[in-house]
Design a protein around this motif. Structure first.
Motif, short mmCIF file in Angstrom:
data_model
loop_
_atom_site.label_atom_id
_atom_site.label_comp_id
_atom_site.label_asym_id
_atom_site.label_seq_id
_atom_site.Cartn_x
_atom_site.Cartn_y
_atom_site.Cartn_z
N GLU A 87 3.51 -6.34 7.73
CA GLU A 87 3.91 -5.44 8.81
C GLU A 87 5.01 -4.52 8.31
OE1 GLU A 87 5.90 -5.66 13.26
OE2 GLU A 87 4.51 -7.24 12.62
N LYS A 88 4.85 -3.22 8.57
CA LYS A 88 5.83 -2.23 8.15
C LYS A 88 6.13 -1.28 9.31
CE LYS A 88 4.45 -2.15 3.25
NZ LYS A 88 4.06 -1.28 2.11
N THR A 89 7.28 -0.64 9.22
CA THR A 89 7.65 0.40 10.17
C THR A 89 7.60 1.74 9.46
OG1 THR A 89 9.07 -1.10 11.41
CG2 THR A 89 9.45 1.24 11.72
N ALA A 90 7.03 2.73 10.12
CA ALA A 90 6.92 4.06 9.53
C ALA A 90 7.33 5.11 10.56
CB ALA A 90 5.50 4.32 9.05
N ILE A 91 7.80 6.24 10.06
CA ILE A 91 8.21 7.35 10.92
C ILE A 91 7.42 8.59 10.54
CG2 ILE A 91 10.11 8.84 11.62
CD1 ILE A 91 12.00 6.52 11.10
N LEU A 92 6.81 9.21 11.54
CA LEU A 92 6.10 10.47 11.37
C LEU A 92 6.94 11.58 11.98
CD1 LEU A 92 3.49 12.14 10.72
CD2 LEU A 92 2.74 11.58 13.05
N THR A 93 7.43 12.48 11.13
CA THR A 93 8.13 13.68 11.60
C THR A 93 7.13 14.82 11.54
OG1 THR A 93 10.19 12.82 10.68
CG2 THR A 93 10.15 15.13 11.33
N ILE A 94 6.93 15.48 12.68
CA ILE A 94 5.81 16.39 12.78
C ILE A 94 6.19 17.67 13.52
CG2 ILE A 94 5.03 15.07 14.79
CD1 ILE A 94 2.21 15.91 14.18
N THR A 95 5.80 18.81 12.96
CA THR A 95 5.89 20.10 13.62
C THR A 95 4.47 20.55 13.95
OG1 THR A 95 5.75 21.41 11.59
CG2 THR A 95 7.94 20.64 12.25
N ASN A 96 4.33 21.80 14.28
CA ASN A 96 3.00 22.29 14.63
C ASN A 96 2.06 22.35 13.44
OD1 ASN A 96 1.15 23.32 16.59
ND2 ASN A 96 1.43 25.36 15.73
N SER A 97 2.59 22.52 12.21
CA SER A 97 1.72 22.70 11.05
C SER A 97 2.06 21.80 9.87
CB SER A 97 1.76 24.16 10.58
OG SER A 97 3.08 24.51 10.18
N LYS A 98 3.18 21.07 9.93
CA LYS A 98 3.57 20.22 8.82
C LYS A 98 3.97 18.85 9.33
CE LYS A 98 5.37 24.03 6.00
NZ LYS A 98 6.56 24.55 5.27
N SER A 99 3.82 17.85 8.48
CA SER A 99 4.26 16.50 8.85
C SER A 99 4.65 15.72 7.61
CB SER A 99 3.15 15.76 9.61
OG SER A 99 2.07 15.45 8.74
N LEU A 100 5.50 14.72 7.83
CA LEU A 100 5.89 13.79 6.78
C LEU A 100 5.85 12.39 7.37
CD1 LEU A 100 6.91 13.37 3.87
CD2 LEU A 100 9.24 13.49 4.78
N PHE A 101 5.00 11.55 6.80
CA PHE A 101 4.85 10.16 7.23
C PHE A 101 5.44 9.29 6.14
CE2 PHE A 101 2.27 6.23 7.61
CZ PHE A 101 2.54 5.90 8.93
N LYS A 102 6.47 8.52 6.48
CA LYS A 102 7.12 7.70 5.46
C LYS A 102 7.41 6.31 6.00
CE LYS A 102 11.75 9.54 6.50
NZ LYS A 102 12.93 10.22 5.93
N PHE A 103 7.23 5.33 5.13
CA PHE A 103 7.55 3.95 5.46
C PHE A 103 9.03 3.71 5.21
CE2 PHE A 103 3.01 3.75 4.51
CZ PHE A 103 2.55 3.02 5.59
N ILE A 104 9.63 2.89 6.06
CA ILE A 104 11.01 2.49 5.84
C ILE A 104 11.01 1.54 4.64
CG2 ILE A 104 12.99 1.27 6.80
CD1 ILE A 104 12.14 2.27 9.53
N PRO A 105 11.68 1.90 3.55
CA PRO A 105 11.61 1.08 2.32
C PRO A 105 12.12 -0.33 2.55
CG PRO A 105 12.57 3.24 1.87
CD PRO A 105 12.51 3.09 3.36
N GLU A 106 11.47 -1.28 1.89
CA GLU A 106 11.93 -2.66 1.90
C GLU A 106 13.03 -2.84 0.87
OE1 GLU A 106 8.47 -4.88 1.12
OE2 GLU A 106 7.40 -4.23 2.90
N ALA A 107 13.75 -3.92 0.98
CA ALA A 107 14.89 -4.14 0.08
C ALA A 107 14.44 -4.53 -1.32
CB ALA A 107 15.80 -5.22 0.65
N THR A 108 13.26 -5.12 -1.44
CA THR A 108 12.84 -5.65 -2.73
C THR A 108 12.26 -4.58 -3.64
OG1 THR A 108 10.67 -6.19 -1.82
CG2 THR A 108 12.36 -7.91 -1.77
N GLN A 109 12.37 -4.80 -4.94
CA GLN A 109 11.71 -3.97 -5.94
C GLN A 109 10.39 -4.67 -6.30
OE1 GLN A 109 12.96 -0.96 -7.20
NE2 GLN A 109 14.55 -1.12 -5.63
N SER A 110 9.91 -4.46 -7.51
CA SER A 110 8.68 -5.13 -7.94
C SER A 110 8.88 -6.64 -7.95
CB SER A 110 8.28 -4.65 -9.34
OG SER A 110 8.01 -3.27 -9.35
N GLN A 111 7.90 -7.35 -7.41
CA GLN A 111 7.97 -8.80 -7.39
C GLN A 111 6.61 -9.37 -7.78
OE1 GLN A 111 9.23 -10.18 -3.56
NE2 GLN A 111 11.37 -10.24 -4.16
#
Length: 260
Positions: free
Chosen positions: A38-62
């Protein structure tokens, strides 16, 4: 769903006429490919552009391992790899330029490697249904579409005429409130909507990573098992051998085109 805010229609009229106005949509994303995540993501959106990004987890490669024996009594070792960094996975879409830019993470050479994937926006032929249901305070309508090997069921909000949605899903005549594929490998649910004021460059394509084409990215996912085998084999003592029997590719895209 208690935090789901009702935004006045006046705000959306302002959004269409003012490039600096935007909507920030928070989604709950559930992946169920090799394991439930389960992850949380934020979509910032205008009429013609958007950015969908996941909230990074604390861990690196495991790399985590689990040992067991199969029915024949042979030793079986299961390995799971998780990749993340401080920036995380991002998906940028620009309707005016007809371009989509993604930041994807792969485990290569023993560490997380970021890649920037550029591609043209591929049209999704959504079939709009008459079925409706309420999600929070919004009356939503159903649609079904096929995208790169999976069939998606979406619920969108006709009263919020924004055509860009979470992840790479777009083209519906309203903001996506919920979407899932038929196998439930991905399930995205809206949590909240808030107005946002963005600067000129705050919705911009990711750039931190090696740039590759979508074709190369797709092949990289298909060759995940071979690449991982070579990495492990190189770490073993001389003469030692192992065999990879199954590899789960956690990519949602099973094909390079929505027509397959």
């Amino acid at each position: 769903m208690k935090n789901l805010l009702f935004l006045p229609f006046l705000f959306f009229n302002l959004l269409i006429s003012n490039a600096q106005s935007a909507v920030a949509v928070t989604y709950r994303c559930i992946y169920n490919i090799d394991e439930i995540k389960e992850k949380t993501a934020i979509l910032t959106i205008t009429n013609s552009k958007s950015l969908f990004k996941f909230i990074p987890e604390a861990t690196q490669s495991q790399i985590t391992s689990n040992e067991d024996n199969d029915q024949a009594g042979d030793r079986v070792v299961s390995l799971k790899i998780r990749t993340n960094d401080s920036i995380g996975t991002r998906f940028y879409t620009d309707l005016e330029e007809n371009v989509m830019v993604s930041r994807e993470l792969f485990f290569q050479d023993g560490k997380t490697q970021p890649f920037i994937v550029k591609e043209q926006i591929e049209k999704i032929n959504w079939e709009i249904k008459t079925e409706q249901k309420r999600i929070g305070k919004f009356l939503c309508q159903n649609a079904i579409g096929k995208f790169r090997g999976r069939i998606y069921h979406a619920w969108f909000i006709p009263d919020i005429p924004l055509y860009l949605g979470p992840w790479k899903l777009h083209g519906l005549p309203g903001l996506v409130a919920e979407v899932f594929d038929e196998e439930k490998a991905l399930h995205i649910q809206i949590q909240s909507i808030t107005p946002a004021i963005v600067s000129k460059n705050s919705i911009s394509p990711p750039s931190e990573g090696k740039e590759i084409s979508f074709h190369d990215y797709f092949l990289m996912g298909q060759n995940l098992g071979n690449n991982f085998s070579k990495f492990i084999q190189a770490k073993l003592p001389r003469g030692a051998k192992f065999e990879v029997t199954t590899v789960t590719n956690n990519s949602l895209e099973r094909s390079e085109s929505s027509n397959h």
